[in-house]
Design an enzyme around this catalytic site. Structure first.
Site, short mmCIF file in Angstrom:
data_model
loop_
_atom_site.label_atom_id
_atom_site.label_comp_id
_atom_site.label_asym_id
_atom_site.label_seq_id
_atom_site.Cartn_x
_atom_site.Cartn_y
_atom_site.Cartn_z
N ILE A 178 -7.78 0.90 9.73
CA ILE A 178 -8.15 1.71 10.89
C ILE A 178 -9.67 1.79 11.06
O ILE A 178 -10.17 2.37 12.02
CB ILE A 178 -7.52 3.12 10.80
CG1 ILE A 178 -7.44 3.77 12.17
CG2 ILE A 178 -8.28 4.00 9.80
CD1 ILE A 178 -6.58 5.00 12.24
N GLY A 179 -10.40 1.18 10.12
CA GLY A 179 -11.86 1.14 10.23
C GLY A 179 -12.45 0.03 9.38
O GLY A 179 -13.66 -0.09 9.24
N GLY A 180 -11.54 -0.76 8.79
CA GLY A 180 -11.95 -1.82 7.87
C GLY A 180 -11.15 -1.83 6.59
O GLY A 180 -11.49 -2.50 5.62
N SER A 181 -10.03 -1.09 6.56
CA SER A 181 -9.32 -0.82 5.31
C SER A 181 -8.58 -2.00 4.70
O SER A 181 -8.15 -1.92 3.55
CB SER A 181 -8.34 0.35 5.52
OG SER A 181 -9.04 1.52 5.80
N LYS A 235 0.85 -1.19 0.00
CA LYS A 235 0.00 0.00 0.00
C LYS A 235 0.88 1.24 0.00
O LYS A 235 1.92 1.28 0.67
CB LYS A 235 -0.89 -0.04 1.25
CG LYS A 235 -1.95 1.03 1.31
CD LYS A 235 -2.83 0.79 2.55
CE LYS A 235 -3.93 1.81 2.69
NZ LYS A 235 -4.79 1.53 3.86
N SER A 274 -9.33 1.55 2.75
CA SER A 274 -8.41 2.35 1.96
C SER A 274 -7.33 1.56 1.23
O SER A 274 -6.58 2.11 0.44
CB SER A 274 -7.74 3.41 2.86
OG SER A 274 -7.02 2.79 3.92
N SER A 275 -7.27 0.23 1.50
CA SER A 275 -6.29 -0.60 0.79
C SER A 275 -6.88 -1.12 -0.53
O SER A 275 -6.69 -2.28 -0.90
CB SER A 275 -5.85 -1.78 1.69
OG SER A 275 -5.43 -1.32 2.95
#
Length: 570
Positions: free
Chosen positions: A232-235, A136, A211-212
Site C-alpha cells: 500500500i506504499g511499497g510493502s 503474509k 510491511s511484507s
C-alpha cells in the site's frame, strides 16, 4: 470532605489496579501467542524428523537451490515428490535455521500436511502443483490468526481461507508458513510487540523492509521459494529491495485484495508475489489469474495472464529518471539506475528522459492525506488499548497532538526544521479533510493527477519506466524516522500502476566512500538520517524499479525480466 477524598482516592486506586490488570492480560495473551508459535515449530520439527527416518537420502541442498520453474517441472514429471519438497522446506524452517536468525515466522501451517494429501487426489495438476508457498500473516488462512501485530486481534481466528489461499490450493500449491509483519502494517520496518523484530538474513543489523518483511526475510534466507505479500506504499517492493528479491505490486484490482486495517479506495492495497527471480513472479500471476479466481470473486476482472506479452522480445521505449526531486536516494541507487539504463540502451531499447511531476504535492496532498485525512483518528483507533511498537510511537504520538499544535508545527518547521524532532515533521505537515466535500475533492484531485501523469507518459510514447527504489536496506529502527523516504514507491500506489523491483547490483566500497559525501536535497536532518540509516551496507543488494501503465502487469514483468537478464550478463 474526607468522605469525598476517600472516594476519590479509592477511584484512583481502582483505576491503577484496572490498568495493571489490563497490562497483565495483554502480556499473557502475547506470551500465549509466542508459545503457540514455538510449539508449532517443535511439532513440525518432529514430523520432519520422522520423514527423515523414512526417507534418509534426500538431497536437501539440491532441492532448495532449484529455481521455481525447474522445481515445478520436476514435480509434474514425478522425479521429485510433493512430500519430499514440502518436508525439505519445512526442515529449513523448523530446524530454526531461518527462524532463529531472522525471527520471520508468525507460525507454520500444520494443515499443510492435509493439503499435501488433497493435491494428490486432484484430477489435474495445477500450475503450482506441490510448491510450498509462504503467505503474509494478514492474508487469511482458515483456523489461523490474522493479527496485523495487534494484541486486540489475538482472539480472532479465520473461519475460512481467503480467496487468494483458495486459488493457490486449487492450483496445487501448499501454503505452509505465515510470516511476520509490522504492527498495523503501516510501517516499512518489520516489528510488533507480539512476535518482535524481524531481521534481514543478509545482515542482522539491517531491516528486511516492510510491511511484507517476514516474507522478504524467509525467501531471502532460503526458507521459501515463493511468497505472497501486499503493498500500500511499497510493502512488497521495499522488502524485495532490502533483501535482494524480485517483487511485483500489480494494479490493485487485478487480484483479490486482502483486508487492511487502514483501507482506502483512493489509494488501494494490492496483493502480489515475491520470489528469487522474475519467472517465478510470472508463473504465480499466471496461476492466480484463473477461472477459480474469477468465479470466487466476481469483482476481479476476468483477464487471464497474457503469455504473449510476457514472452515478447520487441524493443521497448523506456522512460527513466534517477531521482524524483523530493527525497534524493543514496549514490548506489543512482548508479544502479544509470548502469541499467546503459545496458538497456546497448541491448537495443530506446531510452527517454522522464520527470514525474509534482512529487512533493503527491506525497503530502495526495498519498499521506489519504491516510491522515481525519487527523490520524482512524490510526489511533487501531492502537486503542494496545501496546504500541517503539518504531511506531513517533507516528502515533504525532497523531495524538491537537490540530492547533500540528498547524503551529507546520508553520515552524519550514524555517526551524533543524531544531525539531525528525519524526514529528511528516505528520505535522499533512493537511486534513475537514468536511465530506473536502474528502470528495481530495479523491477528485487524485484522479486529476493520474490523468495528468498518464498524459505525460503518452506524449512521450512510453511503454515502461525505469526508476529508483529506496535502498540499500536501512538499519533497524530507522524506517520509523524516515516515512517520506519512500516517495519512490508511494507514487505508484497513488497512481495504482503495476510496479516491480529487480536486484541489479550490490553496494561496493566505492559506493560507501561516495555516501560519505552525500548531502541529499539540502543536507538537512532527514538527509543526514538517511545517510546514517543506509551506511554499513557493503555487499547488500541494490535494486531498481520497473513500472507500466494500469492492467499491464505482463508488460511490467517482461521489462523486469529484461532488466534481470542484463544485470546477470554483466
Amino acid at each position: 470532605t474526607s468522605a469525598a477524598l476517600a472516594l476519590l482516592g479509592g477511584s484512583a486506586a481502582a483505576l491503577v489496579v484496572w490498568k495493571w490488570l489490563g497490562k497483565k492480560m495483554i502480556q499473557k495473551k502475547m506470551e500465549e501467542a509466542r508459545r503457540s508459535r514455538d510449539e508449532g515449530l517443535k511439532k513440525m520439527a518432529k514430523a520432519v524428523q520422522q520423514f527423515r527416518e523414512q526417507v534418509p537420502r534426500v538431497q536437501t541442498d539440491a532441492i532448495l537451490s532449484l529455481p521455481l520453474l525447474e522445481l515445478t517441472e520436476r514435480l509434474r514429471e514425478g522425479s521429485l515428490s510433493p512430500r519430499t519438497v514440502l518436508y525439505t522446506y519445512l526442515e529449513k524452517v523448523s530446524a530454526l535455521e531461518v527462524t532463529q536468525q531472522t525471527n520471520c515466522l508468525q507460525h507454520v501451517i500444520p494443515e499443510c500436511e492435509e493439503q499435501l494429501q488433497e493435491i494428490q487426489r486432484q484430477e489435474e495438476k495445477g500450475l503450482l502443483y506441490g510448491i510450498p508457498v509462504s503467505i503474509k500473516e494478514h492474508i487469511g488462512h482458515k483456523g489461523h490468526l490474522t493479527t496485523c501485530g495487534l494484541v486486540q486481534c489475538l482472539d480472532t481466528l479465520m473461519e475460512e481461507d481467503s480467496v487468494l489461499v483458495k486459488v493457490l490450493k486449487k492450483q496445487g500449491a501448499i501454503p505452509f508458513a505465515m510470516t511476520n509483519v509490522p504492527q498495523s502494517l503501516f510501517s516499512y520496518d518489520c516489528s510488533n510487540p507480539i512476535f518482535g523484530q524481524t531481521l534481514n538474513p543478509l545482515n542482522p543489523q539491517k531491516s528486511p523492509g516492510g510491511s511484507s518483511g517476514g516474507e522478504g526475510a524467509l525467501i531471502a534466507g532460503g526458507g521459501s521459494i515463493l511468497g505472497v505479500g501486499s503493498d500500500i506504499g511499497g510493502s512488497i517492493r521495499l522488502p524485495s529491495s532490502f533483501c535482494g528479491l524480485c517483487g511485483l505490486k500489480p494494479t490493485a484490482q487485478r487480484l483479490r485484495w486482502c483486508g487492511c486495517l487502514l483501507l482506502s479506495h483512493a489509494v488501494p492495497c494490492a496483493v502480489g508475489p515475491m520470489a528469487r527471480d522474475v519467472d517465478s513472479l510470472a508463473l504465480c500471476m499466471k496461476a492466480l489469474l484463473c477461472q477459480e479466481m474469477f468465479q470466487l470473486d466476481p469483482t476481479v476482472p476476468p483477464i487471464p495472464f497474457n503469455e504473449q506479452v510476457y514472452s515478447s522480445s520487441t524493443p521497448l521505449r523506456v522512460g527513466y529518471y534517477d531521482t524524483d526531486g523530493y527525497f534524493p536516494l543514496p549514490p548506489c541507487i543512482r548508479r544502479a539506475v544509470k548502469e541499467t539504463r546503459c545496458a538497456l540502451q546497448a541491448a537495443g531499447h530506446q531510452l527517454v528522459p522522464f520527470s514525474p511531476p509534482r512529487i512533493p504535492y503527491v506525497m503530502t496532498e495526495l498519498f499521506l492525506k489519504t491516510f491522515f485525512a481525519d487527523g490520524g483518528h482512524a490510526l489511533l483507533d487501531v492502537f486503542s488499548g494496545d501496546i504500541v511498537d517503539p518504531g511506531l510511537k513517533p507516528l502515533v504520538n504525532s497523531c495524538k497532538m491537537p490540530r492547533l499544535v500540528k498547524k503551529l508545527l507546520a508553520l515552524l518547521l519550514k524555517p526551524l526544521q533543524f531544531l525539531l524532532l525528525l519524526e514529528v515533521k511528516d505528520v505535522a505537515m499533512i493537511s486534513t479533510c475537514r468536511s465530506v466535500k473536502e474528502m470528495w475533492n481530495h479523491h477528485h484531485q487524485i484522479q486529476v493527477y493520474r490523468s495528468q501523469f498518464i498524459s505525460q507518459w503518452k506524449e512521450l510514447q512510453l511503454d515502461v519506466v525505469l526508476c529508483p527504489v529506496l535502498g540499500p536496506a536501512l538499519t533497524t529502527g530507522y524506517p520509523g524516522k524516515l516515512l517520506t523516504a519512500i516517495s519512490s514507491t508511494m507514487l505508484y500506489n497513488t497512481l495504482n500502476f503495476p510496479a516491480g523491483v529487480v536486484p541489479v547490483s550490490t553496494v561496493t566500497e566505492a559506493d560507501e566512500e561516495e555516501l560519505k559525501l552525500y548531502k541529499g536535497c539540502c543536507d538537512d536532518p532527514w538527509d543526514r538520517t538517511l545517510k546514517q540509516a543506509v551506511s554499513g551496507a557493503l555487499g547488500m543488494p541494490v535494486a531498481v524499479q520497473c513500472v507500466a501503465l494500469p492492467w499491464q502487469e505482463e508488460l511490467c514483468l517482461r521489462f523486469m525480466k529484461e532488466v534481470e537478464t542484463l544485470s546477470r550478463d554483466k
